[in-house]
Design an enzyme around this catalytic site. Structure first.
Site, PDB file in Angstrom:
ATOM      1  N   ASP A  44     -25.377  13.116   6.049  1.00 44.76           N
ATOM      2  CA  ASP A  44     -24.612  12.638   4.887  1.00 44.76           C
ATOM      3  C   ASP A  44     -24.932  13.507   3.675  1.00 44.76           C
ATOM      4  O   ASP A  44     -26.065  13.519   3.194  1.00 44.76           O
ATOM      5  CB  ASP A  44     -24.997  11.180   4.588  1.00 44.76           C
ATOM      6  CG  ASP A  44     -24.183  10.610   3.435  1.00 44.76           C
ATOM      7  OD1 ASP A  44     -23.043  10.191   3.676  1.00 44.76           O
ATOM      8  OD2 ASP A  44     -24.684  10.606   2.282  1.00 44.76           O
TER       9      ASP A  44
ATOM     10  N   TYR B 297     -24.514  16.369  -4.577  1.00 41.96           N
ATOM     11  CA  TYR B 297     -25.930  16.611  -4.234  1.00 41.96           C
ATOM     12  C   TYR B 297     -26.297  18.096  -4.363  1.00 41.96           C
ATOM     13  O   TYR B 297     -27.459  18.457  -4.239  1.00 41.96           O
ATOM     14  CB  TYR B 297     -26.247  16.122  -2.809  1.00 41.96           C
ATOM     15  CG  TYR B 297     -25.931  14.668  -2.550  1.00 41.96           C
ATOM     16  CD1 TYR B 297     -25.673  13.780  -3.579  1.00 41.96           C
ATOM     17  CD2 TYR B 297     -25.874  14.162  -1.254  1.00 41.96           C
ATOM     18  CE1 TYR B 297     -25.364  12.450  -3.346  1.00 41.96           C
ATOM     19  CE2 TYR B 297     -25.573  12.830  -1.006  1.00 41.96           C
ATOM     20  CZ  TYR B 297     -25.310  11.989  -2.061  1.00 41.96           C
ATOM     21  OH  TYR B 297     -25.004  10.659  -1.815  1.00 41.96           O
TER      22      TYR B 297
ATOM     23  N   LYS C 230     -18.515  14.167   0.140  1.00 40.22           N
ATOM     24  CA  LYS C 230     -17.856  13.219  -0.776  1.00 40.22           C
ATOM     25  C   LYS C 230     -17.186  13.914  -1.956  1.00 40.22           C
ATOM     26  O   LYS C 230     -17.664  14.944  -2.432  1.00 40.22           O
ATOM     27  CB  LYS C 230     -18.888  12.210  -1.314  1.00 40.22           C
ATOM     28  CG  LYS C 230     -19.756  11.602  -0.228  1.00 40.22           C
ATOM     29  CD  LYS C 230     -20.626  10.459  -0.714  1.00 40.22           C
ATOM     30  CE  LYS C 230     -21.653  10.084   0.338  1.00 40.22           C
ATOM     31  NZ  LYS C 230     -22.894  10.892   0.282  1.00 40.22           N
TER      32      LYS C 230
ATOM     33  N   HIS D  56     -16.440   9.169  -3.686  1.00 42.67           N
ATOM     34  CA  HIS D  56     -17.838   8.793  -3.982  1.00 42.67           C
ATOM     35  C   HIS D  56     -17.931   7.543  -4.859  1.00 42.67           C
ATOM     36  O   HIS D  56     -18.801   6.695  -4.664  1.00 42.67           O
ATOM     37  CB  HIS D  56     -18.533   9.981  -4.663  1.00 42.67           C
ATOM     38  CG  HIS D  56     -20.005  10.046  -4.464  1.00 42.67           C
ATOM     39  ND1 HIS D  56     -20.691  11.216  -4.277  1.00 42.67           N
ATOM     40  CD2 HIS D  56     -20.954   9.074  -4.423  1.00 42.67           C
ATOM     41  CE1 HIS D  56     -21.980  10.981  -4.139  1.00 42.67           C
ATOM     42  NE2 HIS D  56     -22.161   9.686  -4.221  1.00 42.67           N
TER      43      HIS D  56
END
Ligand SMILES: NC(=O)C1=CN([C@@H]2O[C@H](COP(=O)(O)OP(=O)(O)OC[C@H]3O[C@@H](n4cnc5c(N)ncnc54)[C@H](OP(=O)(O)O)[C@@H]3O)[C@@H](O)[C@H]2O)C=CC1
Ligand SMILES: O=C1Nc2ccccc2C1=O
Length: 308
Positions: free
Chosen positions: A49, A54, A79, A110
């Site tokens: 994931d 990120y 996402k 998200h």
């Protein structure tokens, strides 16, 4: 049965399989995440994931490639960030380039919120002079979800879903005439201090899988020293984290523990068979300890988790 590697998979409403335990990668830097993904794949994980937000998609993709495991054997989620909501097509194309993949298995919205991409104060979380997030209050997540459906039709993602959606927002999405492809999952914070019972019941009814984020209670977690969880862990001779992960799978949810520590990555892939008594004890912890939500960013005037 003693602790054993997780082999559970769930079925998405598309018919595809998703491994119940996936590696979380929020707050894993590019250099950390490369080793973490390689270690996870070596331990047996087949589900990773990540997210544009990120800032580690390149290293995730490189580790997947360097693992030598055939692409189709690994379930990859990324996402659409709040700052990308106005152009999901470019956002997914850019994610695929960073991941160096032809497709992802799952693309998630998200947050049900958009941030102003023209405000350059911060690449992910633009803020106004008063310090509030620069939220686009006219934005409707229905519009970007329409584009996610097109991306699924084009095969750039095998499935689409949402994250941080309340029952209210899910209901609106499911009932909207433009929704032709149901979200296959809703990824939300989920652990014994936030069991999300109503949301779990609602999503089961609509064949939407819940994915548990922050399943260990995120950074400096109080769950890992909770007396009920520690006691059950001692009974099984495993870590409290293994109990939290096993409980999530036992309830029929995907679970996404994050770690960059090789020994934890390995042990987080283990599950134990909880007795129904232990399952109930874990279900009931929140009744004594109260509900605790750990992740709740301030979206200016919008409370994404409010039900009214
Ligand atoms: N959709 C969304 O909005 C969100 C999605 N997520 C997703 O969910 C994933 C998991 O959530 P996250 O908030 O990262 O937190 P987790 O609940 O997975 O906890 C991660 C923390 O626990 C530590 N840890 C991991 N394993 C163990 C263990 N066995 N024993 C003790 N400590 C341990 C990690 O440390 P270390 O790494 O140093 O080992 C890290 O500090 C994210 O990484 C992301 O993929 C998370 C938040 C929001
Ligand atoms: O993945 C995420 N983890 C977070 C933690 C705090 C605020 C936002 C997020 C995310 O979007």
């Amino acid at each position: 049965m003693p602790a054993h590697k997780s082999s559970t998979t769930f079925k998405l409403s598309t018919g595809a399989s998703i491994p119940a335990v996936g590696l979380g990668t929020w707050q894993s830097s590019q250099s950390e995440v490369y080793d973490a993904v390689l270690a996870a794949l070596e331990s047996g994980y087949r589900h990773i994931d990540t997210a544009y937000a990120y800032l580690n998609e390149e290293a995730v993709g490189k580790a997947i490639k360097d693992s030598g495991i055939p692409r189709e054997q690994i379930f990859v989620t990324t996402k659409l960030a709040a700052v990308q909501q106005l152009d999901p097509t470019s956002a997914l194309n850019d994610s695929l380039k960073r991941l160096d993949l032809d497709y992802v298995d799952l693309y998630l919205m998200h947050w049900p919120v958009a941030l102003n991409p023209n405000n350059k104060s911060h690449p992910l979380i633009p803020i106004l002079p008063n310090g509030d997030r620069d939220v686009l209050h006219d934005f409707d997540f229905i519009d970007s979800y329409k584009v996610l459906q097109e991306l699924a039709d084009q095969g750039k993602t095998k499935a689409i879903g949402v994250s941080n959606f309340s029952i209210k927002n899910l209901t609106r999405l499911l009932e909207h005439p433009s929704t032709t492809i149901k979200p296959v999952v809703n990824q939300v914070e989920l652990h014994p201090y936030l069991p999300q019972n109503e949301l779990l019941e609602f999503t089961k009814k609509h064949e939407i899988l819940l994915e548990a984020y922050s399943p260990l209670g995120s950074t400096n977690s109080p769950l890992l020293t909770d007396e009920t969880i520690v006691k059950i862990a001692k009974n099984h001779n495993v870590s409290p984290a293994t109990i939290l992960i096993s409980w999530a799978v036992w309830r029929g949810t995907v679970v996404l523990p994050k770690s960059v520590t090789p020994s934890r990555i390995e042990s987080n892939f283990l599950v134990v068979d909880l007795t129904s008594e232990e399952g109930k004890q874990l279900d009931n912890i929140h009744k004594e300890k109260g509900i605790k939500r750990l992740i709740n960013p301030k979206w200016s005037k919008i409370d994404v988790f409010t039900e009214v």
